[in-house]
Design a protein around this motif. Sequence first.
Motif, PDB file in Angstrom:
ATOM      1  N   LYS A  77       0.831  -1.202   0.000  1.00 42.85           N
ATOM      2  CA  LYS A  77       0.000   0.000   0.000  1.00 42.85           C
ATOM      3  C   LYS A  77       0.864   1.250   0.000  1.00 42.85           C
ATOM      4  CE  LYS A  77      -3.978  -0.433   1.798  1.00 42.85           C
ATOM      5  NZ  LYS A  77      -4.889  -0.394   0.669  1.00 42.85           N
ATOM      6  N   CYS A  78       0.584   2.142  -0.944  1.00 41.69           N
ATOM      7  CA  CYS A  78       1.294   3.409  -1.047  1.00 41.69           C
ATOM      8  C   CYS A  78       0.813   4.322   0.081  1.00 41.69           C
ATOM      9  CB  CYS A  78       1.021   4.050  -2.400  1.00 41.69           C
ATOM     10  SG  CYS A  78       1.687   5.717  -2.565  1.00 41.69           S
ATOM     11  N   PRO A  79       1.729   4.878   0.881  1.00 42.43           N
ATOM     12  CA  PRO A  79       1.315   5.767   1.962  1.00 42.43           C
ATOM     13  C   PRO A  79       0.789   7.113   1.453  1.00 42.43           C
ATOM     14  CG  PRO A  79       3.701   5.575   1.920  1.00 42.43           C
ATOM     15  CD  PRO A  79       3.173   4.645   0.885  1.00 42.43           C
ATOM     16  N   ASN A  80       1.027   7.429   0.202  1.00 41.33           N
ATOM     17  CA  ASN A  80       0.617   8.712  -0.351  1.00 41.33           C
ATOM     18  C   ASN A  80      -0.804   8.663  -0.940  1.00 41.33           C
ATOM     19  OD1 ASN A  80       1.157  11.447  -1.100  1.00 41.33           O
ATOM     20  ND2 ASN A  80       1.504  10.756  -3.197  1.00 41.33           N
ATOM     21  N   CYS A  81      -1.079   7.692  -1.840  1.00 38.96           N
ATOM     22  CA  CYS A  81      -2.374   7.648  -2.518  1.00 38.96           C
ATOM     23  C   CYS A  81      -3.193   6.402  -2.179  1.00 38.96           C
ATOM     24  CB  CYS A  81      -2.187   7.741  -4.027  1.00 38.96           C
ATOM     25  SG  CYS A  81      -1.461   6.258  -4.769  1.00 38.96           S
ATOM     26  N   ARG A  82      -2.676   5.537  -1.346  1.00 38.00           N
ATOM     27  CA  ARG A  82      -3.335   4.301  -0.885  1.00 38.00           C
ATOM     28  C   ARG A  82      -3.488   3.252  -1.991  1.00 38.00           C
ATOM     29  NH1 ARG A  82      -1.954   4.486   3.788  1.00 38.00           N
ATOM     30  NH2 ARG A  82      -3.444   2.917   4.438  1.00 38.00           N
ATOM     31  N   ASN A  83      -2.794   3.423  -3.123  1.00 35.05           N
ATOM     32  CA  ASN A  83      -2.783   2.411  -4.172  1.00 35.05           C
ATOM     33  C   ASN A  83      -2.162   1.135  -3.594  1.00 35.05           C
ATOM     34  OD1 ASN A  83      -2.824   1.160  -6.729  1.00 35.05           O
ATOM     35  ND2 ASN A  83      -0.804   1.976  -7.252  1.00 35.05           N
ATOM     36  N   ASP A  84      -2.627  -0.043  -4.015  1.00 28.22           N
ATOM     37  CA  ASP A  84      -2.136  -1.280  -3.403  1.00 28.22           C
ATOM     38  C   ASP A  84      -1.023  -1.968  -4.202  1.00 28.22           C
ATOM     39  OD1 ASP A  84      -3.734  -2.061  -5.490  1.00 28.22           O
ATOM     40  OD2 ASP A  84      -4.704  -3.689  -4.405  1.00 28.22           O
ATOM     41  N   LYS A  85      -0.470  -1.301  -5.222  1.00 26.78           N
ATOM     42  CA  LYS A  85       0.621  -1.906  -5.984  1.00 26.78           C
ATOM     43  C   LYS A  85       1.805  -0.935  -6.057  1.00 26.78           C
ATOM     44  CE  LYS A  85      -2.183  -4.888  -8.793  1.00 26.78           C
ATOM     45  NZ  LYS A  85      -1.856  -6.238  -8.836  1.00 26.78           N
ATOM     46  N   MET A  86       2.986  -1.471  -5.747  1.00 26.16           N
ATOM     47  CA  MET A  86       4.228  -0.699  -5.855  1.00 26.16           C
ATOM     48  C   MET A  86       5.270  -1.575  -6.534  1.00 26.16           C
ATOM     49  SD  MET A  86       4.468   1.320  -2.212  1.00 26.16           S
ATOM     50  CE  MET A  86       5.467   2.673  -2.816  1.00 26.16           C
ATOM     51  N   SER A  87       6.109  -0.948  -7.323  1.00 26.12           N
ATOM     52  CA  SER A  87       7.227  -1.680  -7.907  1.00 26.12           C
ATOM     53  C   SER A  87       8.437  -1.499  -6.999  1.00 26.12           C
ATOM     54  CB  SER A  87       7.517  -1.172  -9.324  1.00 26.12           C
ATOM     55  OG  SER A  87       7.908   0.169  -9.308  1.00 26.12           O
ATOM     56  N   TYR A  88       9.405  -2.398  -7.129  1.00 21.33           N
ATOM     57  CA  TYR A  88      10.580  -2.289  -6.263  1.00 21.33           C
ATOM     58  C   TYR A  88      11.854  -2.674  -6.996  1.00 21.33           C
ATOM     59  CZ  TYR A  88      10.874  -7.360  -5.633  1.00 21.33           C
ATOM     60  OH  TYR A  88      11.025  -8.700  -5.847  1.00 21.33           O
ATOM     61  N   ALA A  89      12.959  -2.175  -6.488  1.00 27.54           N
ATOM     62  CA  ALA A  89      14.304  -2.533  -6.942  1.00 27.54           C
ATOM     63  C   ALA A  89      15.183  -2.580  -5.694  1.00 27.54           C
ATOM     64  CB  ALA A  89      14.831  -1.507  -7.932  1.00 27.54           C
ATOM     65  N   THR A  90      16.220  -3.403  -5.712  1.00 28.84           N
ATOM     66  CA  THR A  90      17.091  -3.541  -4.547  1.00 28.84           C
ATOM     67  C   THR A  90      18.533  -3.213  -4.914  1.00 28.84           C
ATOM     68  OG1 THR A  90      17.505  -5.884  -4.952  1.00 28.84           O
ATOM     69  CG2 THR A  90      15.630  -5.335  -3.552  1.00 28.84           C
ATOM     70  N   LEU A  91      19.264  -2.703  -3.928  1.00 31.63           N
ATOM     71  CA  LEU A  91      20.697  -2.436  -4.067  1.00 31.63           C
ATOM     72  C   LEU A  91      21.391  -2.744  -2.754  1.00 31.63           C
ATOM     73  CD1 LEU A  91      20.899   0.975  -5.938  1.00 31.63           C
ATOM     74  CD2 LEU A  91      21.721  -1.210  -6.760  1.00 31.63           C
ATOM     75  N   GLN A  92      22.634  -3.183  -2.838  1.00 38.18           N
ATOM     76  CA  GLN A  92      23.450  -3.408  -1.643  1.00 38.18           C
ATOM     77  C   GLN A  92      24.248  -2.138  -1.403  1.00 38.18           C
ATOM     78  OE1 GLN A  92      23.342  -6.267   0.209  1.00 38.18           O
ATOM     79  NE2 GLN A  92      24.588  -5.214   1.698  1.00 38.18           N
ATOM     80  N   LEU A  93      23.717  -1.236  -0.569  1.00 32.10           N
ATOM     81  CA  LEU A  93      24.375   0.046  -0.327  1.00 32.10           C
ATOM     82  C   LEU A  93      25.241   0.039   0.919  1.00 32.10           C
ATOM     83  CD1 LEU A  93      21.437   2.485  -1.153  1.00 32.10           C
ATOM     84  CD2 LEU A  93      23.353   1.829  -2.604  1.00 32.10           C
ATOM     85  N   ARG A  94      24.899  -0.823   1.869  1.00 33.18           N
ATOM     86  CA  ARG A  94      25.662  -0.882   3.118  1.00 33.18           C
ATOM     87  C   ARG A  94      26.678  -2.012   3.018  1.00 33.18           C
ATOM     88  NH1 ARG A  94      21.041  -1.852   6.920  1.00 33.18           N
ATOM     89  NH2 ARG A  94      20.084  -2.687   5.070  1.00 33.18           N
ATOM     90  N   SER A  95      27.384  -2.294   4.075  1.00 32.66           N
ATOM     91  CA  SER A  95      28.428  -3.318   4.035  1.00 32.66           C
ATOM     92  C   SER A  95      27.827  -4.692   3.745  1.00 32.66           C
ATOM     93  CB  SER A  95      29.216  -3.336   5.346  1.00 32.66           C
ATOM     94  OG  SER A  95      28.374  -3.661   6.426  1.00 32.66           O
TER      95      SER A  95
END
Length: 117
Positions: A77-95
Amino acid sequence: MAKMLSSEPGFCPQCGTILPRLSSKGDVKCYNCKQTFGPEVFSGLEYHYVIHFNTPDVYSGLEKKADGEDGCVVERKCPNCRNDKMSYATLQLRSADEGQTVFYTCTKCGFKETENS
């Protein structure tokens, strides 16, 4: 004088040991038999590299993503518009011994948020 070996370029002609790089003086000294040779011991030594590039149409068979989709779509759920679908991508930014950072983007309004997993 010791018998000379038939050797490949980059190997000591006296004992067959692999030779180090040339010194700043332009010669090379074998670590094993301590003989010193000129740069000619490397003559005939060539490297060939092949770099393969993707053709421009390599991605032509993939489906085009809908507007607002930056990665895989999940039910979140999007906290801004309450839409129930979000896309995602991941990155290893920390150690390396810590979790990855997940970047979510709303498929409707484009709101972005991150989560450290």
